[in-house]
Design a protein around this motif. Structure first.
Motif, short mmCIF file in Angstrom:
data_model
loop_
_atom_site.label_atom_id
_atom_site.label_comp_id
_atom_site.label_asym_id
_atom_site.label_seq_id
_atom_site.Cartn_x
_atom_site.Cartn_y
_atom_site.Cartn_z
N ASP A 114 -19.33 103.34 30.11
CA ASP A 114 -17.98 103.74 30.50
C ASP A 114 -17.95 105.17 31.05
N VAL A 115 -18.74 106.05 30.47
CA VAL A 115 -18.76 107.45 30.92
C VAL A 115 -19.31 107.54 32.34
N VAL A 116 -20.36 106.78 32.62
CA VAL A 116 -20.91 106.76 33.98
C VAL A 116 -19.89 106.21 34.96
N GLU A 117 -19.25 105.11 34.58
CA GLU A 117 -18.22 104.54 35.44
C GLU A 117 -17.10 105.55 35.68
N ASP A 118 -16.64 106.19 34.62
CA ASP A 118 -15.55 107.16 34.76
C ASP A 118 -15.91 108.27 35.74
N VAL B 159 -19.34 110.96 44.25
CA VAL B 159 -19.47 109.50 44.10
C VAL B 159 -20.93 109.10 44.24
N GLU B 160 -21.58 109.62 45.27
CA GLU B 160 -23.00 109.28 45.50
C GLU B 160 -23.87 109.77 44.36
N ALA B 161 -23.58 110.97 43.85
CA ALA B 161 -24.36 111.49 42.73
C ALA B 161 -24.18 110.60 41.50
N GLY B 162 -22.96 110.13 41.29
CA GLY B 162 -22.70 109.26 40.16
C GLY B 162 -23.37 107.91 40.29
N LEU B 163 -23.35 107.35 41.50
CA LEU B 163 -24.00 106.06 41.72
C LEU B 163 -25.52 106.20 41.59
N LYS B 164 -26.04 107.34 42.01
CA LYS B 164 -27.48 107.58 41.86
C LYS B 164 -27.85 107.61 40.37
N LEU B 165 -27.04 108.33 39.57
CA LEU B 165 -27.29 108.38 38.14
C LEU B 165 -27.14 106.99 37.53
N ALA B 166 -26.15 106.23 38.00
CA ALA B 166 -25.93 104.87 37.48
C ALA B 166 -27.16 104.00 37.72
N ARG B 167 -27.73 104.11 38.91
CA ARG B 167 -28.93 103.31 39.21
C ARG B 167 -30.10 103.72 38.32
#
Length: 229
Positions: free
Chosen positions: A141-145, A159-167
């Motif tokens: 949830d924290v990553v999604e947020d 957004v891109e930094a977050g998606l990179k971390l998500a991957r």
């Protein structure tokens, strides 16, 4: 000891609101301010007995439909040895001034100067990364947020930094510890990417959450995205 009455709760809340004038009283024992799609709060979280409270700094993402204002990135007041520290209502007048000072020092996000969106997103990233390193369940949830917040204010770089971390994290998360409705990393990432690409939908969610949680009376501060000028 019986639980404290409403007048005591109101007085304690007012004292904390006076110490942190950048926040509004949202509910008894709860202070809040809005920074775009983020609620930054200070909650005086009552213990199970009802005779003391834990001062807790936190955030909540309004960009997701959620039934309550959550204690995201919660940081409870701690002693110097790292033990969570409560304040007895009977000792509030004596102990709360020191608690105010220490909570402000310990909070990752400033409780005086409003944090920028970039600071909030980076705090989410650090939390999710550290949570994984400490062996706790995946902070999905924290990553999604972090991604939803960035998308709501149209910070494409965040957004891109977050998606990179998500991957990266999705590749190391243990499936047995993921939510029961988890299908696969690919499905999750595709769904998250789709959500952040629909800015109008995110804005509607934020507006709906403000109404649902009766946050209209809480001040909304100008958004500082933290982007370089």
């Amino acid at each position: 000891m019986p639980k404290v009455d409403a007048s005591t709760r109101k007085r304690v809340t007012a004292d904390w609101a006076g110490a942190f004038e950048g926040f509004d009283v949202w509910k008894p024992l709860r202070l809040a301010r809005r920074i775009g799609p983020v609620v930054q709060g200070i909650t005086l979280d009552v213990n199970t007995v009802g005779d003391a409270y834990f001062p807790t700094a936190h955030i909540h993402c309004l960009s997701r439909d959620f039934p309550v204002v959550s204690l995201g990135l919660a940081q409870r007041l701690q002693t110097s040895s790292g033990v969570q520290e409560s304040i007895r209502f009977s000792r509030h007048e004596a102990d709360f001034p020191g608690a105010v000072r220490v909570l402000a020092e310990q909070s990752t996000l400033s409780l005086f100067q409003p944090p920028t969106i970039e600071q909030i997103v980076n705090a989410c990233h650090s939390f999710a990364f550290n949570w994984q390193n400490m062996g706790f369940p995946p902070a999905v949830d924290v990553v999604e947020d972090s991604v939803l917040i960035a998308a709501t204010v149209e910070r494409g770089d965040l957004v891109e930094a977050g998606l990179k971390l998500a991957r990266e994290l999705a590749g190391v998360w243990q499936k047995a510890r993921l939510p029961l409705d988890w299908v696969s990393a690919e499905v999750w990432l595709e769904g998250l990417t789709a959500r952040v690409s629909d800015h109008d939908s995110l804005s509607r969610v934020v507006s709906g959450q403000v109404l649902k949680h009766k946050l209209q009376k809480v001040r909304e501060l100008p958004i500082d995205s933290g982007a370089a000028q």
